[in-house]
Design an enzyme around this catalytic site. Structure first.
Site, PDB file in Angstrom:
ATOM      1  N   VAL A   1       2.498  -1.602   4.425  1.00 17.51           N
ATOM      2  CA  VAL A   1       2.158  -0.190   4.245  1.00 17.51           C
ATOM      3  C   VAL A   1       3.448   0.615   4.226  1.00 17.51           C
ATOM      4  CG1 VAL A   1       0.926   1.755   5.279  1.00 17.51           C
ATOM      5  CG2 VAL A   1      -0.012  -0.564   5.484  1.00 17.51           C
ATOM      6  N   CYS A   2       3.644   1.434   3.203  1.00 19.85           N
ATOM      7  CA  CYS A   2       4.874   2.225   3.109  1.00 19.85           C
ATOM      8  C   CYS A   2       4.932   3.251   4.240  1.00 19.85           C
ATOM      9  CB  CYS A   2       4.940   2.956   1.769  1.00 19.85           C
ATOM     10  SG  CYS A   2       6.258   4.185   1.708  1.00 19.85           S
ATOM     11  N   VAL A   3       6.016   3.230   4.980  1.00 18.43           N
ATOM     12  CA  VAL A   3       6.131   4.093   6.170  1.00 18.43           C
ATOM     13  C   VAL A   3       6.108   5.576   5.807  1.00 18.43           C
ATOM     14  CG1 VAL A   3       8.673   3.877   6.198  1.00 18.43           C
ATOM     15  CG2 VAL A   3       7.457   4.575   8.263  1.00 18.43           C
TER      16      VAL A   3
ATOM     17  N   ALA B   1       2.650   6.604   4.742  1.00 17.20           N
ATOM     18  CA  ALA B   1       1.719   6.498   5.872  1.00 17.20           C
ATOM     19  C   ALA B   1       1.886   7.665   6.845  1.00 17.20           C
ATOM     20  CB  ALA B   1       1.923   5.169   6.587  1.00 17.20           C
TER      21      ALA B   1
ATOM     22  N   PHE C   1       0.843  -1.196   0.000  1.00 19.34           N
ATOM     23  CA  PHE C   1       0.000   0.000   0.000  1.00 19.34           C
ATOM     24  C   PHE C   1       0.879   1.246   0.000  1.00 19.34           C
ATOM     25  CE2 PHE C   1      -2.405  -3.414   2.040  1.00 19.34           C
ATOM     26  CZ  PHE C   1      -3.605  -3.361   1.342  1.00 19.34           C
TER      27      PHE C   1
END
Lengths: 127, 130, 102, 130, 127, 102
Positions: B77-79, B82, B39
């Site tokens: 989820v890409c930090v 996010a 994501f």
């Protein structure tokens, strides 16, 4: 030791850019993904299609809209060993742009060459 | 076959995450091995534990969680994406001194390199954007 | 009645500006913002319409911050005037109503 | 003059909230009365208290809060759009039994009618979409 | 009692739709806003431009993509006293659509009529 | 090498499908999804290109769920085949690589 053949040979991975800079963050996000990818020793290339050729334009100054210049970052690509950089010929000509207007040297491709480039990849990341 | 997908659209606002889920679900039910859903961009909102769609609308987060549990899929989820969009896990909430976290169970926050890793380790990768 | 249109999409890929221009009339103003400023390029697919409408009394503006961001300051159609954020506010105030095309 | 604006784009992902803020800031500094900013669709993410952009990028939530405080502006977030997208205040968090809330201080969650009310009570309304 | 002239006389407010249904939620969000607005006793009208005329098509069945049918909700507008419903003539003809293909009766407008409609408003909500 | 293109935008307002078709070749497949399915309408601005490319060996599909959602089942170009979600997966598997146009 278990062999992992998929990572042993570099995989050909193409980053396809289709968005203008700044109006959305996808252009910046694609560049971030490309720079992160450069650490993985794969066979990377990047292609600028359609509106994305605007990312390559010189003299971008997005300070007043609170963003960082893509044109200031893109020239670092060769330093990250990303040297296969392509732009769509018709996208440039439609917009009245020539390669002299761009911040880094790109190879200009026609439709058939783009189809061949895409078809030769192991994976495409579309932005 | 080993597959991965990348999701760039937020639930509700765009159809991208709906299309991605239906593709993922079909692939799993056909016996393919979906190894990772990554994501990125607005796709990170798929992982929100605070989203409350009306009861007769798609419960996106729960749907991903159930699929991942059944078929053992990485939900990554890409930090960077996010943090910019207000999706944080407990670790990030502590690091930035935030009063709460809102990452759904079963989702994992990790680096952007995991997108390339998915492309390398899978035989096919499909992107769903808006 | 005076009407302000804002347009934030590039006419090289979307029909947003074209749709706006199709209903533009004298006394209307059009402000190009965000990716909409690409519409003010000399190579714009809407250049002819902009010049014709300009001659008929439609006024065209491009938000200066967005033009500079994209590095296209030197290549704009003469009929398009650069506008500051303050000019944007004045355009909204001076026109009776604003339609945002996005 | 009495103005209101409607914001439909999320920060970072789209330029809409940046354009909206610059317009709002210019209007206030010119002495106009900006009575309401209505956040709808993806615009509700402007109100997130958990968004942590890198320090050298725009701090969207804080910027709206500061402007609202200085010029006495209503920052109204549509409740239906916010719930679907995972933006909740303490009251909604309790109602739906969520472990946390993430609505930034100074933002108020209210009904969609407040958009029409803004159009009625202001002399000008401008929409910023993506 | 203090007079509030801006609310005493109904204000002319136009909802402008420009998006196709389902690909984004803006079409649904615009309809929700319009229905909410109907409670405020203002002089409301709604205009479908460009892609938005696809919102009006019959036989929509978005169950399999997890969404609610716009075509099922739009016909309630007259029951909410929203009767000034307009569609762009060129948008329909370009898409090969006629008013018989639509779920509710609309008044079809040319470019000049659209300009006049917009110009006569007290406010426009753009979607 | 075989290539799958997915396209999720309507050609009535965006150039996404046109850009895809410009580089399509025999053995490529094009899957229209989401708002992209409007491209399969008989009134589609890309109808001629689709029919020409189809004759040259490009295969065209439209995601069935998206077609039904939009109520356009009865008005599609004959060269476009309806595809289920399972067909989508098979298209991805059978083609070497997928480019998503959005």
């Amino acid at each position: 030791m278990k062999e992992t053949p998929t990572t042993a040979t570099p995989k050909k991975i193409l980053f396809v850019n289709t968005k203008a800079p700044y109006g959305s963050s996808l252009a910046r996000d694609a560049l971030d993904a490309l720079l992160a990818a450069s650490a993985y020793e794969q066979d990377l290339s990047v292609l600028f299609l359609g509106e994305a050729v605007f990312q390559l334009l010189r003299n971008q100054n997005p300070k007043d809209i609170g963003m960082k210049s893509l044109a200031a970052t893109l020239p670092v690509l060769p330093m990250y060993d990303i040297t296969q950089i392509y732009a769509q010929e018709s996208a440039l000509s439609t917009r009245g742009l020539s390669i002299d207007d761009l911040v880094l040297p790109v190879k200009v491709l026609g439709a058939d060459e783009i189809a061949a480039l895409m078809g030769s990849q192991g994976a495409i990341l579309s932005f | 076959m080993k597959l991965s997908i990348a999701v760039y659209g937020a639930p509700h606002s765009s159809e991208a995450s709906e299309s991605a889920y239906r593709f993922a679900s079909a692939a799993c039910s056909m016996g393919h091995s979906l190894i990772r859903v990554f994501f990125y961009h607005d796709g990170v909102h798929n992982a929100s534990s605070l989203a409350i769609p009306p009861q007769d609308e798609t419960q996106t987060t729960q749907r991903w969680q159930a699929l991942a549990l059944e078929f053992n899929i990485d939900l990554v989820v890409c930090v960077a994406a996010a943090l910019r969009r207000g999706i944080v896990n407990t670790e990030e909430a502590e690091r930035y001194d935030l009063e709460s976290q809102n990452l759904g169970k079963g989702f994992e926050i990790s680096g952007l390199g995991q997108l390339l890793d998915a492309a390398v380790s899978s035989e096919r990768l499909v992107s769903f954007g808006h | 009645m005076s009407l302000l249109h804002t347009v934030n999409k590039s006419p090289f890929s979307k029909d947003t500006l074209l749709n706006c221009l199709a209903i533009c009339q004298a006394k209307h103003s059009v402000l190009l913002i965000e990716d909409g400023v690409y519409g003010a390029l000399k190579s714009s697919p809407c250049r002819e319409q902009i010049e014709q409408l300009s001659a008929m009394g439609v006024r065209f503006f491009a938000l200066s911050a967005d033009v500079s961001a994209r590095g296209i300051d030197e290549n704009l159609i003469a009929d398009v005037t650069l506008a500051s954020d303050q000019d944007f506010v004045n355009l909204v105030v001076k026109n009776n109503v604003t339609q945002s095309w996005y």
